[in-house]
Design a protein around this motif. Structure first.
Motif, PDB file in Angstrom:
ATOM      1  N   ALA A 118       5.920  17.553  -3.449  1.00 39.76           N
ATOM      2  CA  ALA A 118       5.714  17.915  -1.814  1.00 39.76           C
ATOM      3  C   ALA A 118       4.589  16.759  -1.474  1.00 39.76           C
ATOM      4  CB  ALA A 118       4.927  18.797  -2.170  1.00 39.76           C
ATOM      5  N   GLN A 119       3.563  16.392  -1.563  1.00 39.82           N
ATOM      6  CA  GLN A 119       2.157  15.263  -0.781  1.00 39.82           C
ATOM      7  C   GLN A 119       3.570  13.764  -1.414  1.00 39.82           C
ATOM      8  OE1 GLN A 119      -0.092  15.345   0.593  1.00 39.82           O
ATOM      9  NE2 GLN A 119       0.561  17.628   0.665  1.00 39.82           N
ATOM     10  N   ALA A 120       4.090  13.548  -2.327  1.00 45.92           N
ATOM     11  CA  ALA A 120       4.972  12.186  -2.165  1.00 45.92           C
ATOM     12  C   ALA A 120       6.177  12.241  -0.894  1.00 45.92           C
ATOM     13  CB  ALA A 120       5.479  12.435  -3.935  1.00 45.92           C
ATOM     14  N   THR A 121       6.934  13.431  -0.215  1.00 41.47           N
ATOM     15  CA  THR A 121       8.137  13.553   0.424  1.00 41.47           C
ATOM     16  C   THR A 121       6.964  13.615   1.502  1.00 41.47           C
ATOM     17  OG1 THR A 121       8.995  14.106  -1.234  1.00 41.47           O
ATOM     18  CG2 THR A 121       9.851  14.758   1.176  1.00 41.47           C
TER      19      THR A 121
ATOM     20  N   LEU B  31      11.650   0.103   3.150  1.00 38.65           N
ATOM     21  CA  LEU B  31      11.684   1.579   3.351  1.00 38.65           C
ATOM     22  C   LEU B  31      12.538   2.137   1.856  1.00 38.65           C
ATOM     23  CD1 LEU B  31      12.308   2.843   6.834  1.00 38.65           C
ATOM     24  CD2 LEU B  31      10.579   1.890   6.094  1.00 38.65           C
ATOM     25  N   LEU B  32      13.833   1.659   1.204  1.00 35.42           N
ATOM     26  CA  LEU B  32      14.024   2.225  -0.050  1.00 35.42           C
ATOM     27  C   LEU B  32      13.424   2.592  -1.044  1.00 35.42           C
ATOM     28  CD1 LEU B  32      17.447  -0.796  -0.132  1.00 35.42           C
ATOM     29  CD2 LEU B  32      16.912   2.200   1.016  1.00 35.42           C
ATOM     30  N   PRO B  33      12.613   1.896  -1.873  1.00 33.11           N
ATOM     31  CA  PRO B  33      11.821   1.408  -2.761  1.00 33.11           C
ATOM     32  C   PRO B  33      11.131   2.902  -2.846  1.00 33.11           C
ATOM     33  CG  PRO B  33      11.058  -0.403  -1.949  1.00 33.11           C
ATOM     34  CD  PRO B  33      12.332   0.084  -1.144  1.00 33.11           C
ATOM     35  N   LEU B  34      10.850   3.186  -1.303  1.00 35.95           N
ATOM     36  CA  LEU B  34       9.676   4.727  -0.424  1.00 35.95           C
ATOM     37  C   LEU B  34      10.002   6.004  -1.080  1.00 35.95           C
ATOM     38  CD1 LEU B  34       7.058   3.556   1.882  1.00 35.95           C
ATOM     39  CD2 LEU B  34       6.841   3.779   0.545  1.00 35.95           C
TER      40      LEU B  34
ATOM     41  N   GLY C 153       6.377   9.959   6.934  1.00 33.72           N
ATOM     42  CA  GLY C 153       4.964   9.355   7.544  1.00 33.72           C
ATOM     43  C   GLY C 153       5.507   8.438   7.842  1.00 33.72           C
ATOM     44  N   ALA C 154       5.093   7.566   6.254  1.00 29.02           N
ATOM     45  CA  ALA C 154       5.097   5.961   6.234  1.00 29.02           C
ATOM     46  C   ALA C 154       6.405   5.060   6.952  1.00 29.02           C
ATOM     47  CB  ALA C 154       5.289   5.668   5.174  1.00 29.02           C
ATOM     48  N   VAL C 155       7.388   6.381   6.514  1.00 27.39           N
ATOM     49  CA  VAL C 155       8.078   6.017   7.304  1.00 27.39           C
ATOM     50  C   VAL C 155       8.335   6.076   8.253  1.00 27.39           C
ATOM     51  CG1 VAL C 155      11.351   6.442   8.079  1.00 27.39           C
ATOM     52  CG2 VAL C 155      10.426   6.388   5.384  1.00 27.39           C
ATOM     53  N   VAL C 156       7.946   6.260   8.979  1.00 26.72           N
ATOM     54  CA  VAL C 156       8.153   6.224  10.556  1.00 26.72           C
ATOM     55  C   VAL C 156       7.260   4.648  10.880  1.00 26.72           C
ATOM     56  CG1 VAL C 156       6.865   8.239  12.819  1.00 26.72           C
ATOM     57  CG2 VAL C 156       8.521   9.543  11.309  1.00 26.72           C
ATOM     58  N   LEU C 157       5.801   4.515  10.602  1.00 28.05           N
ATOM     59  CA  LEU C 157       5.235   3.611  10.781  1.00 28.05           C
ATOM     60  C   LEU C 157       5.957   2.588  10.315  1.00 28.05           C
ATOM     61  CD1 LEU C 157       2.170   4.537   9.555  1.00 28.05           C
ATOM     62  CD2 LEU C 157       2.774   4.630  11.874  1.00 28.05           C
TER      63      LEU C 157
ATOM     64  N   LEU D  52       1.250  -1.383  -0.144  1.00 29.26           N
ATOM     65  CA  LEU D  52       0.001  -0.018  -0.565  1.00 29.26           C
ATOM     66  C   LEU D  52       0.517   1.181  -0.088  1.00 29.26           C
ATOM     67  CD1 LEU D  52      -2.759   1.142   0.584  1.00 29.26           C
ATOM     68  CD2 LEU D  52      -2.347   1.454   2.612  1.00 29.26           C
ATOM     69  N   ALA D  53       1.919   1.292   0.683  1.00 22.58           N
ATOM     70  CA  ALA D  53       2.760   2.525   0.951  1.00 22.58           C
ATOM     71  C   ALA D  53       3.274   2.442  -0.285  1.00 22.58           C
ATOM     72  CB  ALA D  53       3.929   2.112   2.564  1.00 22.58           C
ATOM     73  N   ILE D  54       3.847   1.677  -0.890  1.00 24.27           N
ATOM     74  CA  ILE D  54       4.776   1.360  -2.634  1.00 24.27           C
ATOM     75  C   ILE D  54       4.030   2.397  -3.389  1.00 24.27           C
ATOM     76  CG2 ILE D  54       6.143   0.453  -3.750  1.00 24.27           C
ATOM     77  CD1 ILE D  54       7.576  -1.023  -1.805  1.00 24.27           C
ATOM     78  N   ALA D  55       3.111   1.899  -3.777  1.00 22.36           N
ATOM     79  CA  ALA D  55       1.464   1.996  -4.594  1.00 22.36           C
ATOM     80  C   ALA D  55       0.934   3.704  -4.642  1.00 22.36           C
ATOM     81  CB  ALA D  55       0.632   0.831  -4.387  1.00 22.36           C
ATOM     82  N   THR D  56       0.660   3.958  -2.869  1.00 28.09           N
ATOM     83  CA  THR D  56       0.782   5.028  -2.808  1.00 28.09           C
ATOM     84  C   THR D  56       2.070   6.231  -3.152  1.00 28.09           C
ATOM     85  OG1 THR D  56      -0.017   4.550  -1.108  1.00 28.09           O
ATOM     86  CG2 THR D  56       0.207   7.057  -1.044  1.00 28.09           C
ATOM     87  N   ALA D  57       3.139   6.065  -2.970  1.00 28.62           N
ATOM     88  CA  ALA D  57       4.102   6.944  -3.437  1.00 28.62           C
ATOM     89  C   ALA D  57       4.411   6.539  -5.200  1.00 28.62           C
ATOM     90  CB  ALA D  57       5.776   6.457  -2.510  1.00 28.62           C
ATOM     91  N   LEU D  58       4.126   5.295  -5.505  1.00 29.60           N
ATOM     92  CA  LEU D  58       3.698   5.443  -6.923  1.00 29.60           C
ATOM     93  C   LEU D  58       3.167   6.681  -7.677  1.00 29.60           C
ATOM     94  CD1 LEU D  58       5.453   3.750  -9.339  1.00 29.60           C
ATOM     95  CD2 LEU D  58       4.271   1.902  -9.029  1.00 29.60           C
ATOM     96  N   VAL D  59       2.296   6.390  -7.150  1.00 25.94           N
ATOM     97  CA  VAL D  59       1.067   7.624  -8.059  1.00 25.94           C
ATOM     98  C   VAL D  59       1.754   8.774  -8.040  1.00 25.94           C
ATOM     99  CG1 VAL D  59      -1.483   8.136  -7.768  1.00 25.94           C
ATOM    100  CG2 VAL D  59      -0.946   5.628  -7.471  1.00 25.94           C
ATOM    101  N   LEU D  60       1.610   9.167  -6.502  1.00 23.10           N
ATOM    102  CA  LEU D  60       2.163  10.742  -5.785  1.00 23.10           C
ATOM    103  C   LEU D  60       3.232  11.142  -7.110  1.00 23.10           C
ATOM    104  CD1 LEU D  60       1.968  10.616  -2.342  1.00 23.10           C
ATOM    105  CD2 LEU D  60       0.042  11.610  -4.068  1.00 23.10           C
TER     106      LEU D  60
END
Length: 286
Positions: free
Chosen positions: A137-140, A164-167, A145-149, A122-130
């Motif tokens: 701005a929103q991708a970063t 975390l690397l792909p993110l 936030g995702a890295v914290v989780l 879910l995190a990677i798919a979201t970052a990819l779309v952004l």
């Protein structure tokens, strides 16, 4: 905690006063007022505490639907090849600013349930779309936030940090494409517009922005602590990005989506603070 509802009010009020002084049409800053009212209602809907992990099912579904909203931005013609918005009648909705707090909350729920593979996807798919929109701005901010989780919580997770690397890579790639859109003074340039009204207004604008992340860090020690840190990191990076490039200034600048997204974030914060496991006692901070 109702006190959290007070933190966005200075930015809302200062922003509206600046826009009025600068001659911005009422129809523009009026959207901020309407978003504030709707946002408060959203806060009370989302702030209801969950009583068990099973109670997170709706939140996880909402996270997946939020990803669908981000992807649906390609149904809109876009602006000069940029696809960050959806048209809902006369209103152009900035999808990322509106739904990313929900995605972060869904990641938190998946992580708590031990579904690390699903949360990673879910995190990677979201970052990819952004990154493809592109919305640096929103991708970063989302990746922060995702890295914290997703950071490993114990040595037993081994090389969990590798996911975390792909993110991080996707967040970096989102900055490679130059944004072709010209800034709007009362949206991306609201702080400069405030400074034009005088030093006092400039200071008030900056001070009101500094208040926005506060509730997410004051919340440490109650409920799921990582949720507060993740949402706080998201808000901070969103604000900092506006100092680096032309991105909408959240809450202070004109735009309903960042205001609604902020109220969604503090509502979700309250939800996780009040999380209660099946035993009936407050869950420890993680």
């Amino acid at each position: 905690m109702l006190l959290n509802l007070l933190f966005p009010l200075p930015a809302l009020v200062v922003g509206i006063l600046i826009m009025r002084a600068a001659g911005v049409p009422t129809t523009a800053w009026g959207q901020n007022l309407a978003a504030c009212v709707i946002g408060i209602l959203l806060y009370f809907v989302l702030a209801r505490p969950r009583v068990s992990r099973q109670g997170e099912t709706g939140l996880l579904i909402a996270g997946v639907l939020a990803l669908g909203v981000l992807a649906a931005t390609w149904l809109d013609p876009g602006l000069q090849g940029v696809h960050r918005w959806l048209m809902l009648g006369p209103v152009r909705v900035h999808a990322g600013a509106l739904v990313l707090p929900l995605v972060l909350a869904a990641l938190a729920g998946l992580e708590r349930a031990g579904r690390r593979g699903a949360s990673t996807l879910l995190a990677i798919a979201t970052a990819l779309v952004l990154a493809l929109q592109p919305d640096a701005a929103q991708a970063t901010a989302f990746v922060a936030g995702a890295v914290v989780l997703l950071l490993p919580r114990s040595p037993a997770e081994g090389r969990g940090w590798i996911r975390l690397l792909p993110l991080v890579v996707l967040a970096g790639l989102s900055w490679l494409r130059k944004d072709p859109l010209a800034p709007v003074p009362h949206v991306e340039g609201i702080v400069g517009l405030a400074a034009e009204q005088g030093h006092v207004w400039g200071i008030a604008a900056v001070a009101s922005l500094l208040l926005l992340p506060v509730p997410f860090f004051v919340a440490r020690g109650r409920g799921d602590g990582r949720v507060g840190l993740a949402l706080g990191a998201y808000i901070i990076v969103t604000i900092l990005a506006t100092a680096v490039a032309h991105f909408p200034v959240p809450v202070l600048g004109q735009g309903a989506s960042p205001i609604l997204g902020y109220f969604v974030a503090i509502g979700l914060l309250k939800r996780f603070q009040g999380s209660v496991p099946r035993g009936g006692t407050e869950s420890p901070a993680t």
